[in-house]
Scaffold this motif. Structure first.
Motif, PDB file in Angstrom:
ATOM      1  N   ALA A  27      55.157  65.065  25.878  1.00  0.00           N
ATOM      2  CA  ALA A  27      54.799  63.986  26.809  1.00  0.00           C
ATOM      3  C   ALA A  27      53.587  63.244  26.268  1.00  0.00           C
ATOM      4  O   ALA A  27      52.599  63.868  25.875  1.00  0.00           O
ATOM      5  CB  ALA A  27      54.494  64.566  28.188  1.00  0.00           C
ATOM      6  N   VAL A  28      53.687  61.926  26.212  1.00  0.00           N
ATOM      7  CA  VAL A  28      52.583  61.120  25.680  1.00  0.00           C
ATOM      8  C   VAL A  28      52.203  60.047  26.691  1.00  0.00           C
ATOM      9  O   VAL A  28      53.032  59.280  27.154  1.00  0.00           O
ATOM     10  CB  VAL A  28      52.944  60.493  24.307  1.00  0.00           C
TER      11      VAL A  28
ATOM     12  N   ASN B  13      46.812  59.085  24.659  1.00  0.00           N
ATOM     13  CA  ASN B  13      45.850  60.096  25.066  1.00  0.00           C
ATOM     14  C   ASN B  13      45.598  61.045  23.891  1.00  0.00           C
ATOM     15  O   ASN B  13      46.547  61.570  23.309  1.00  0.00           O
ATOM     16  CB  ASN B  13      46.444  60.860  26.258  1.00  0.00           C
TER      17      ASN B  13
ATOM     18  N   ASP C 121      47.535  64.146  23.531  1.00  0.00           N
ATOM     19  CA  ASP C 121      48.967  63.978  23.290  1.00  0.00           C
ATOM     20  C   ASP C 121      49.244  63.715  21.810  1.00  0.00           C
ATOM     21  O   ASP C 121      50.295  64.096  21.286  1.00  0.00           O
ATOM     22  CB  ASP C 121      49.519  62.843  24.162  1.00  0.00           C
TER      23      ASP C 121
ATOM     24  N   MET D 142      55.688  57.661  30.473  1.00  0.00           N
ATOM     25  CA  MET D 142      56.031  57.038  31.750  1.00  0.00           C
ATOM     26  C   MET D 142      54.979  56.021  32.108  1.00  0.00           C
ATOM     27  O   MET D 142      53.788  56.282  31.976  1.00  0.00           O
ATOM     28  CB  MET D 142      56.048  58.103  32.843  1.00  0.00           C
TER      29      MET D 142
ATOM     30  N   GLY E 105      49.442  67.242  26.813  1.00  0.00           N
ATOM     31  CA  GLY E 105      48.009  67.353  26.605  1.00  0.00           C
ATOM     32  C   GLY E 105      47.407  68.177  27.726  1.00  0.00           C
ATOM     33  O   GLY E 105      47.966  68.248  28.811  1.00  0.00           O
TER      34      GLY E 105
ATOM     35  N   GLN F  97      44.806  67.446  29.283  1.00  0.00           N
ATOM     36  CA  GLN F  97      44.225  66.555  30.282  1.00  0.00           C
ATOM     37  C   GLN F  97      44.358  65.132  29.789  1.00  0.00           C
ATOM     38  O   GLN F  97      44.279  64.880  28.595  1.00  0.00           O
ATOM     39  CB  GLN F  97      42.793  67.031  30.496  1.00  0.00           C
ATOM     40  N   ALA F  98      44.611  64.225  30.715  1.00  0.00           N
ATOM     41  CA  ALA F  98      44.621  62.808  30.363  1.00  0.00           C
ATOM     42  C   ALA F  98      43.195  62.315  30.538  1.00  0.00           C
ATOM     43  O   ALA F  98      42.569  62.601  31.562  1.00  0.00           O
ATOM     44  CB  ALA F  98      45.574  62.050  31.282  1.00  0.00           C
TER      45      ALA F  98
ATOM     46  N   ASP G 100      42.520  59.989  34.144  1.00  0.00           N
ATOM     47  CA  ASP G 100      42.373  60.612  35.464  1.00  0.00           C
ATOM     48  C   ASP G 100      41.675  61.971  35.396  1.00  0.00           C
ATOM     49  O   ASP G 100      41.261  62.508  36.420  1.00  0.00           O
ATOM     50  CB  ASP G 100      43.728  60.724  36.172  1.00  0.00           C
TER      51      ASP G 100
ATOM     52  N   ASN H 178      44.085  67.311  34.491  1.00  0.00           N
ATOM     53  CA  ASN H 178      44.381  68.642  33.953  1.00  0.00           C
ATOM     54  C   ASN H 178      45.346  69.405  34.869  1.00  0.00           C
ATOM     55  O   ASN H 178      45.052  70.505  35.331  1.00  0.00           O
ATOM     56  CB  ASN H 178      43.067  69.424  33.753  1.00  0.00           C
ATOM     57  N   GLN H 179      46.485  68.788  35.159  1.00  0.00           N
ATOM     58  CA  GLN H 179      47.441  69.391  36.100  1.00  0.00           C
ATOM     59  C   GLN H 179      48.886  69.381  35.623  1.00  0.00           C
ATOM     60  O   GLN H 179      49.649  70.302  35.916  1.00  0.00           O
ATOM     61  CB  GLN H 179      47.465  68.583  37.418  1.00  0.00           C
ATOM     62  N   THR H 180      49.291  68.311  34.943  1.00  0.00           N
ATOM     63  CA  THR H 180      50.713  68.023  34.788  1.00  0.00           C
ATOM     64  C   THR H 180      51.492  69.153  34.100  1.00  0.00           C
ATOM     65  O   THR H 180      52.576  69.528  34.551  1.00  0.00           O
ATOM     66  CB  THR H 180      50.910  66.694  34.038  1.00  0.00           C
TER      67      THR H 180
END
Ligand SMILES: Cc1cc2nc3c(=O)[nH]c(=O)nc-3n(C[C@H](O)[C@H](O)[C@H](O)COP(=O)(O)OP(=O)(O)OC[C@H]3O[C@@H](n4cnc5c(N)ncnc54)[C@H](O)[C@@H]3O)c2cc1C
Ligand SMILES: Nc1ncnc2c1ncn2[C@@H]1O[C@H](COP(=O)(O)O)[C@@H](O)[C@H]1O
Lengths: 313, 249
Positions: B6-7, B36, B39, B63, B116, B118-119, B122, B125-127
């Motif tokens: 995921a990027v 990011n 990523d 996305m 990653g 964390q982005a 935002d 640190n969840q996704t």
């Protein structure tokens, strides 16, 4: 309101981060319960029961919880969460690891690293490396939250008489296994709770040269930290890193030595009470946040500073 | 094995962001955007696994608005084989991103998914953790070393006290930490080649996911500014100020 706090502990002792999470829970209001999930974690549970303001301690003692594996912990927390309006964990690496897993299983969003409680459903959290503060309101029935420990005062470790209850004995989800850990050993205070922090950056030049900082830290009773550049260069271990993606610290005194002051580093230390910067480049951005800036060669200044301070003890 | 990465497209880490005057958010118009940084590390890790013969195909997923295509192109230029772009102008929060990723993963069936940790916009640190939960897979978060075998992956994680190593059953979700690797720069020939690699575009509803935000941002403000300090002339001056003015030693 009823708040469940996921304790940070190593079975034998409860970590100070837990006390800060209790501090945040008191701002939310309502009854506070603490979950101590571990293996042979009775001592940690007994410490949790003494925290001022805590009503209940829930203990889950099981081999599957010997290490805080998110795969094993999350189902337990989810099972308990139904009885609470808020589930909190300190924003430590283990809290950050497990809480989003819990949130997703509950089908709720997570509010990461809150720094203030505006009301039971509204919180302030830093975004963009702390260069902006967002006030967010949660519409979910259960609020899953991680707490920036430096932003909330610690609850008193003594004075409470909470009831200790045993909850589900837990299970091993069979998805993950703990293999080993390499923990840095240090006689020094822990970075995130130290009153004084001395940090070194790329300007230190080598790991060997960190001895200079250690000598200074000894005089101040300080913890030693570092910039990412110093960690990447292999001068010191990863757990020394202060910043957006490392540890967040807010000591009474932070001394940045040979650190330029990139926003990602500032994100981790700019809430310190007093900041001192020692750097040979007078244009270094670190001076913009420093209360006291000293332009000079660290290899000359640091030994001088150490010599000017009395020996401890 | 198939690897999915995921990027996210974010404001470049070098940009000094500005909070909008109306407090609705952060200025992103005419600001340099990049992948990011975590990523980039994710793509690099996947490409290295492919170079070692462990990974067979690398899919890069992003996305967001049309601009996210550019981020996917960067991933393709670094060595990803194809891209998936979930096109939406709506705000996507981590739980929604995790649900959308799950829908794609159910179809693509990768053995390893890399995000990653964390982005840097935002800082959630969840996704990755949420995605692992929805899939019922193990998670190797904050990874500084990943060694996959046929059925498991050994992951070394950066934790508060030092390093921790866990063994995960595959399929698994990994989130990258800074020291996992140093991402490569895409070479000019690879940038040219990437233009021919396929990018599939999908809408969130085609994936059967309701991406509505769970958190409402009431306002975004600048943090309080520190008042500017002073330069001291020497160590004696500094010690005096710390003792008598700041009273911290
Ligand atoms: C996604 C991302 C996340 C990041 N997260 C973090 C993070 O969590 N923490 C972090 O710290 N960084 C982080 N960074 C890195 C950050 O951008 C900087 O690269 C880093 O902080 C620089 O470290 P430094 O100040 O030690 O090195 P430099 O910027 O190289 O500065 C070295 C300083 O030392 C001074 N100096 C050199 N020699 C001497 C001497 N003899 N005496 C006195 N002064 C001297 C120089 O003047 C210079 O100012 C992150 C970056 C990215 C992209
Ligand atoms: N819009 C997005 N598109 C693609 N990946 C995303 C998106 N949002 C988050 N991610 C992934 O999730 C990671 C963690 O993001 P976050 O949880 O928001 O800090 C990022 O590093 C990405 O790998």
């Amino acid at each position: 309101m009823t708040v469940l706090i996921v304790a940070e502990h190593d079975n034998a002792t409860l970590k100070p981060a837990t006390l800060h999470a209790v501090g945040a829970a008191t701002k939310i209001g309502g009854d506070i319960a603490i979950l101590v999930a571990g293996s042979g974690c009775k001592p940690a549970a007994e410490q949790a029961a003494k925290i001022a303001g805590v009503a209940r301690v829930l203990v889950a003692d099981h081999a599957g919880f010997a290490h805080p594996l998110a795969e094993n912990l999350a189902p337990l927390i989810v099972k308990l969460a139904g009885g609470f309006s808020h589930v909190l964990a300190p924003a430590t690496t283990s809290g950050k690891n497990v809480m989003p897993r819990v949130a997703a299983l509950l089908d709720v969003g997570q509010i990461s690293e809150i720094v203030a409680v505006e009301s039971p459903d509204t919180f302030v959290r830093p975004i963009y490396a702390g260069n902006a503060l967002a006030t967010v309101q949660s519409k979910d029935k259960i609020k899953a939250i991680t707490v920036r420990t430096t932003a909330f005062a610690a609850a008193a470790a003594e004075g409470g008489t909470a009831k200790i209850e045993t909850v589900a004995d837990g299970a091993d989800a069979g998805l993950s296994k703990f293999v080993r850990q390499e923990l840095s050993k240090s006689e020094r205070p822990e970075l995130t709770s130290a009153r004084v922090v001395v940090s070194g950056g790329r300007g230190m030049g080598s790991g060997e040269n960190f001895k200079l900082l250690e000598a200074l830290a000894d005089r101040l009773g300080a913890a030693v930290g570092a910039s990412r550049a110093a960690v990447d260069a292999g001068f010191v271990p990863n757990d020394y890193q202060v910043g957006q993606t490392g540890k967040i610290v807010a000591p009474d005194l932070y001394i940045a030595i040979g650190i330029s002051g990139a926003i990602q580093h500032l994100a981790g230390m700019k809430d310190s009470k007093t900041i001192v910067a020692i750097n040979k480049d007078e244009e270094a951005p670190i001076f913009q946040v420093a209360d006291y800036g000293l332009v000079g060669d660290l290899f000359k200044v640091v030994p001088e500073l150490t010599a000017a301070l009395p020996k401890k003890g | 094995m198939k690897v999915l990465v995921a990027v996210k497209r974010v404001v470049d880490f070098n940009v000094k962001i500005r909070v909008k005057a109306d407090k609705t958010g952060v200025e992103t118009a005419n600001v340099k955007m990049s992948m990011n940084p975590f990523d980039e590390i994710g793509i690099e890790e996947a490409v290295r696994l492919k170079e070692k013969g462990t990974a067979s195909e690398i899919i890069a997923v992003s996305m967001g608005p049309q601009g996210a295509q550019e981020t996917i192109r960067t991933a393709l230029a670094m060595g990803a084989d194809r891209g998936i772009h979930v096109l939406t102008d709506a705000e996507l929060q981590p739980l929604a991103v995790a649900k959308l990723l799950k829908a794609i993963i159910d179809k693509e069936k990768p053995r390893l998914v890399i995000l990653g940790k964390q982005a840097i916009d935002d800082d959630c640190n969840q996704t990755g953790q949420m995605l692992a939960a929805l899939l019922g897979w193990p998670q190797g978060t904050f990874a500084s070393k990943v060694t996959p075998t046929a059925d498991t992956a050994e992951v070394t994680r950066e934790v508060d006290g030092g390093l921790e190593t866990v063994e995960l059953k595959l399929p698994a979700v990994i989130t990258t930490d800074l020291r996992l690797n140093e991402p490569r720069y895409a070479s000019l020939p690879n940038i040219m080649k990437a233009k021919k690699k396929p990018i599939e575009q999908i809408a969130p509803d085609a994936l059967g996911v309701d991406p509505a935000p769970r958190l409402v941002t009431l306002k975004v403000e600048e943090p309080p500014k520190r008042k500017s300090g002073v330069k001291v002339k020497d160590v004696v001056d500094l010690v005096d100020k710390l003792k008598n003015e700041a009273k911290v030693i």
